[in-house]
Structures are given as C-alpha cells and as structure tokens.
Design a protein around this motif. Structure first.
Motif, PDB file in Angstrom:
ATOM      1  N   LEU A  82     -65.206  11.050 -89.902  1.00  0.00           N
ATOM      2  CA  LEU A  82     -66.607  11.598 -90.069  1.00  0.00           C
ATOM      3  C   LEU A  82     -66.404  13.000 -90.992  1.00  0.00           C
ATOM      4  N   GLN A  83     -65.695  13.663 -90.592  1.00  0.00           N
ATOM      5  CA  GLN A  83     -65.396  15.263 -91.348  1.00  0.00           C
ATOM      6  C   GLN A  83     -65.027  15.003 -92.881  1.00  0.00           C
ATOM      7  N   GLU A  84     -64.021  14.036 -92.835  1.00  0.00           N
ATOM      8  CA  GLU A  84     -63.507  13.600 -94.132  1.00  0.00           C
ATOM      9  C   GLU A  84     -64.484  13.033 -95.006  1.00  0.00           C
ATOM     10  N   LYS A  85     -65.444  12.291 -94.685  1.00  0.00           N
ATOM     11  CA  LYS A  85     -66.600  11.633 -95.040  1.00  0.00           C
ATOM     12  C   LYS A  85     -67.584  12.753 -95.704  1.00  0.00           C
ATOM     13  N   GLU A  86     -67.992  13.412 -94.669  1.00  0.00           N
ATOM     14  CA  GLU A  86     -69.074  14.496 -94.929  1.00  0.00           C
ATOM     15  C   GLU A  86     -68.447  15.266 -96.260  1.00  0.00           C
ATOM     16  N   ALA A  87     -67.241  15.999 -96.207  1.00  0.00           N
ATOM     17  CA  ALA A  87     -66.582  16.562 -97.220  1.00  0.00           C
ATOM     18  C   ALA A  87     -66.690  15.825 -98.400  1.00  0.00           C
ATOM     19  N   LYS A  88     -66.231  14.465 -98.694  1.00  0.00           N
ATOM     20  CA  LYS A  88     -66.572  13.706 -99.833  1.00  0.00           C
ATOM     21  C   LYS A  88     -67.837  13.755-100.265  1.00  0.00           C
ATOM     22  N   VAL A  89     -68.890  13.323 -99.366  1.00  0.00           N
ATOM     23  CA  VAL A  89     -70.436  13.617 -99.789  1.00  0.00           C
ATOM     24  C   VAL A  89     -70.667  14.704-100.455  1.00  0.00           C
ATOM     25  N   ASN A  90     -70.316  16.067 -99.496  1.00  0.00           N
ATOM     26  CA  ASN A  90     -70.785  17.409-100.157  1.00  0.00           C
ATOM     27  C   ASN A  90     -70.048  17.595-101.353  1.00  0.00           C
ATOM     28  N   ALA A  91     -68.839  17.085-101.716  1.00  0.00           N
ATOM     29  CA  ALA A  91     -68.238  17.312-102.773  1.00  0.00           C
ATOM     30  C   ALA A  91     -69.038  16.618-103.846  1.00  0.00           C
ATOM     31  N   LYS A  92     -69.471  15.587-103.634  1.00  0.00           N
ATOM     32  CA  LYS A  92     -70.221  14.769-104.790  1.00  0.00           C
ATOM     33  C   LYS A  92     -71.466  15.440-105.036  1.00  0.00           C
ATOM     34  N   ILE A  93     -72.117  15.747-104.144  1.00  0.00           N
ATOM     35  CA  ILE A  93     -73.457  16.566-104.304  1.00  0.00           C
ATOM     36  C   ILE A  93     -73.292  17.773-105.141  1.00  0.00           C
ATOM     37  N   ASN A  94     -72.180  18.553-104.702  1.00  0.00           N
ATOM     38  CA  ASN A  94     -71.992  19.911-105.453  1.00  0.00           C
ATOM     39  C   ASN A  94     -71.660  19.469-106.938  1.00  0.00           C
TER      40      ASN A  94
END
Length: 175
Positions: free
Chosen positions: A107-119
């Motif tokens: 879940l933490q890895e997934k959130e990091a990927k999503v936040n990276a895409k948003i940024n």
C-alpha cells in the motif's frame, strides 16, 4: 443468486461517472443493485476511485465475481491482493500479521507511485503554462515593436512633408 461487482453508469452524455455496485447478474446495468460499494470517475487524471474497501473484500470472499473493469479497479486499490493474502493465511502459508505487513508495504509503494504521477502531471502542467506565457510575451513584444515602428514612420512622414512644403516656399521667396 449470482452476484457481480460491476459499474453502474451515471453522469451526462460524454462525461461518464460510475458507481461500483454489487448486483444480481440478471439485473440491468443501471437497474436494481444489492449494495453500492463506491464510485469511479475516469474523467480526472489519475482516475478518482472512492471504494469501501472492507465491503468490497467481504463481497469477494462471499463469491461475487467482478467484471473486467471492476477487477482492474479492485486490483488497483489492493482488494484482490488482500483477498489473496487472506487465502494464504487460511491455508496456513503465513500468519495474519505477516499478511498485514505485506499488504501495508504494498500500500505504501502504491501511494508513492500515485503521488509521483500526480506530481509529474502538476510539474508538466506548470512547465507548459510557463512556456505558453513565454511564447505569448514574445508575440506581444514583437507586436509592440511593429506598432512603435509604424508610429515612428507615421511621425517622420509628416515632418518630411512639411519640410518639403517649406523648401519650395523658401525658393519662391528668394526669387
């Protein structure tokens, strides 16, 4: 009764918005459903998914079959992975605390990927806006120069005409 987890379409024409529902497989797409599990908005980037995780997991464990799109959504949110881990716990492959640790790490890895895409999307949008502003400023400067040259030419032309008119008049007075 065969239960499916599927999308029920809402929103206006050309701007779809979906509800994720658990429904009898014989019911129409936008018709009667058993329970609303969440929403899915594909119009945003990245798509907005609001899902009741526990209820979706419960329906999967009871045997509900997700459609292809709902399977992708449930996988994206981690519901299918959680079901897989709970199956391993039931078989005795590992303990429940190990399963919870694995899921939290995922879940933490997934959130990091999503936040990276948003940024990344935000920075690209800011860069595009900056380049548009620079191009617009350049065009405005060129227009201002052209207007200034026209004004200078227009002011110089009457001065030349008045000088030309004075010169013949001066020649006539000398005669």
């Amino acid at each position: 009764m065969a239960v499916k987890i599927r999308l029920a379409r809402h929103g206006k024409k050309g701007y779809a918005f979906y509800h994720i529902v658990a429904a009898d497989s014989r019911a129409p797409r936008d018709g009667k459903f058993i329970e609303k599990l969440g929403t899915y908005n594909p119009n945003t980037n990245p798509a907005t998914i609001d899902l009741n995780f526990e209820r979706a997991l419960d329906w999967l464990q009871k045997g509900a079959q997700p459609t292809d799109t709902c399977r992708a959504i449930l996988s994206y949110k981690g519901v299918l992975y959680k079901k897989h881990l709970l199956g391993g716990v039931a078989k005795g492959a590992f303990s429940e605390s190990d399963a919870e640790a694995k899921f939290n790490k995922w879940l933490q890895e997934k959130e990091a990927k999503v936040n990276a895409k948003i940024n990344k999307i935000d920075t690209e949008a800011k860069a595009a806006a900056k380049s548009r502003l620079a191009a617009e400023t350049k065009v405005n400067d060129e227009r201002a120069k052209a207007i200034a040259e026209k004004l200078a030419a227009a002011q110089a032309q009457p001065a030349e005409e008045s000088a030309d008119e004075e010169a013949p008049a001066a020649e006539q007075s000398e005669e």
